[in-house]
Scaffold this active site. Sequence first.
Site, PDB file in Angstrom:
ATOM      1  N   LYS A  40      44.754  20.769   9.629  1.00 50.13           N
ATOM      2  CA  LYS A  40      44.404  22.087  10.092  1.00 50.13           C
ATOM      3  C   LYS A  40      44.998  22.349  11.477  1.00 50.13           C
ATOM      4  O   LYS A  40      45.054  23.488  11.927  1.00 50.13           O
ATOM      5  CB  LYS A  40      42.867  22.224  10.212  1.00 50.13           C
ATOM      6  N   GLU A  96      53.949  20.922  13.361  1.00 51.51           N
ATOM      7  CA  GLU A  96      52.848  19.975  13.547  1.00 51.51           C
ATOM      8  C   GLU A  96      52.213  20.196  14.913  1.00 51.51           C
ATOM      9  O   GLU A  96      52.896  20.636  15.860  1.00 51.51           O
ATOM     10  CB  GLU A  96      53.427  18.551  13.415  1.00 51.51           C
ATOM     11  N   ASP A  97      50.922  19.892  15.025  1.00 52.81           N
ATOM     12  CA  ASP A  97      50.259  20.073  16.317  1.00 52.81           C
ATOM     13  C   ASP A  97      50.625  18.985  17.312  1.00 52.81           C
ATOM     14  O   ASP A  97      51.028  19.263  18.433  1.00 52.81           O
ATOM     15  CB  ASP A  97      48.731  20.166  16.142  1.00 52.81           C
ATOM     16  N   ASP A 100      51.319  11.491  17.430  1.00 50.93           N
ATOM     17  CA  ASP A 100      50.588  10.471  18.177  1.00 50.93           C
ATOM     18  C   ASP A 100      51.177   9.101  17.811  1.00 50.93           C
ATOM     19  O   ASP A 100      52.225   8.716  18.323  1.00 50.93           O
ATOM     20  CB  ASP A 100      49.106  10.631  17.828  1.00 50.93           C
ATOM     21  N   PHE A 149      42.923  11.863  24.645  1.00 53.35           N
ATOM     22  CA  PHE A 149      42.602  12.619  23.434  1.00 53.35           C
ATOM     23  C   PHE A 149      42.497  14.086  23.803  1.00 53.35           C
ATOM     24  O   PHE A 149      41.733  14.461  24.694  1.00 53.35           O
ATOM     25  CB  PHE A 149      41.314  12.134  22.779  1.00 53.35           C
ATOM     26  N   VAL A 150      43.299  14.923  23.145  1.00 53.54           N
ATOM     27  CA  VAL A 150      43.377  16.333  23.533  1.00 53.54           C
ATOM     28  C   VAL A 150      42.791  17.236  22.458  1.00 53.54           C
ATOM     29  O   VAL A 150      42.834  16.920  21.261  1.00 53.54           O
ATOM     30  CB  VAL A 150      44.832  16.751  23.857  1.00 53.54           C
ATOM     31  N   ARG A 162      38.602  23.492  18.220  1.00 52.64           N
ATOM     32  CA  ARG A 162      39.880  24.061  17.747  1.00 52.64           C
ATOM     33  C   ARG A 162      40.132  25.451  18.307  1.00 52.64           C
ATOM     34  O   ARG A 162      41.269  25.868  18.466  1.00 52.64           O
ATOM     35  CB  ARG A 162      39.894  24.170  16.217  1.00 52.64           C
TER      36      ARG A 162
HETATM   37  P1  IMP Z   1      49.380  10.233  14.090  1.00 49.60           P
HETATM   38  O1  IMP Z   1      49.520   9.895  12.651  1.00 49.60           O
HETATM   39  O2  IMP Z   1      48.701   9.116  14.848  1.00 49.60           O
HETATM   40  O3  IMP Z   1      50.674  10.640  14.747  1.00 49.60           O
HETATM   41  O4  IMP Z   1      48.358  11.404  14.196  1.00 49.60           O
HETATM   42  C1  IMP Z   1      48.677  12.686  13.857  1.00 49.60           C
HETATM   43  C2  IMP Z   1      47.464  13.574  13.652  1.00 49.60           C
HETATM   44  O5  IMP Z   1      46.289  13.038  14.273  1.00 49.60           O
HETATM   45  C3  IMP Z   1      47.727  14.885  14.320  1.00 49.60           C
HETATM   46  O6  IMP Z   1      48.327  15.785  13.418  1.00 49.60           O
HETATM   47  C4  IMP Z   1      46.346  15.319  14.738  1.00 49.60           C
HETATM   48  O7  IMP Z   1      45.736  16.025  13.688  1.00 49.60           O
HETATM   49  C5  IMP Z   1      45.607  14.023  14.980  1.00 49.60           C
HETATM   50  N1  IMP Z   1      45.620  13.681  16.414  1.00 49.60           N
HETATM   51  C6  IMP Z   1      46.364  12.741  17.038  1.00 49.60           C
HETATM   52  N2  IMP Z   1      46.122  12.716  18.353  1.00 49.60           N
HETATM   53  C7  IMP Z   1      45.212  13.696  18.568  1.00 49.60           C
HETATM   54  C8  IMP Z   1      44.557  14.188  19.760  1.00 49.60           C
HETATM   55  O8  IMP Z   1      44.754  13.745  20.896  1.00 49.60           O
HETATM   56  N3  IMP Z   1      43.695  15.217  19.560  1.00 49.60           N
HETATM   57  C9  IMP Z   1      43.418  15.760  18.346  1.00 49.60           C
HETATM   58  N4  IMP Z   1      44.021  15.330  17.216  1.00 49.60           N
HETATM   59  C10 IMP Z   1      44.893  14.307  17.331  1.00 49.60           C
END
Ligand code: IMP
Length: 173
Positions: A40, A96-97, A100, A149-150, A162
């Site tokens: 989302k 993508e938002d 990470d 964490f954002v 959100r």
């Molecule tokens: P990744 O697989 O670890 O790169 O995580 C990707 C997904 O985790 C993102 O699309 C977010 O939905 C969520 N995510 C990762 N870091 C954060 C954060 O700092 N705040 C909120 N959601 C996060």
Amino acid sequence: MTRRSLLLSQQEINQGVARLAAEIARDYRGKNPLLIGVLKGSFIFLSDLVRRLDFPLEVEFLQLSSYGSGTQSSGRVRVLGRLGQPVKGREVVVVEDIVDTGITIAFLMDYLHRRHPRSLKLCALLDKPERRQVPVKIDYLGFTVPDRFVVGYGLDYNEQFRHLPEVWALEEE
Ligand code: IMP
């Protein structure tokens, strides 16, 4: 864990989104790109981005499961639901938002790549490079953020925050 500090103001976000829109317009005008928002978290970013693009394009959404709840990735990714149209032969931009660990987006890029788009690029609002576990090429990047964490501007903590118009870092208590 509800105290928070401001990372990106509305004005900074607006400027970043305008810059990304200009880059995407330069590369995709006249190509009818397919922008795929990852739900989302990208819903606000994608909405603001496409309203700055003044040429024909199409929008789809995909939902992925990665984080069950809280702040740690489970490391397992699944695609929930399916796209409304084929990506075969299309100029695809994934929106993508935040990237990470990279696990989620690396999985999605591979998933889409196997469906033979004409081109496949990634646009991410935020990058948290300190946490990367798998390499990810971000073609259009808004901002690099520290290892915090954002929340806000679409990003959540347990589905909260959100709706905030800015990006905030949550403080550990
Ligand atoms: P990744 O697989 O670890 O790169 O995580 C990707 C997904 O985790 C993102 O699309 C977010 O939905 C969520 N995510 C990762 N870091 C954060 C954060 O700092 N705040 C909120 N959601 C996060």
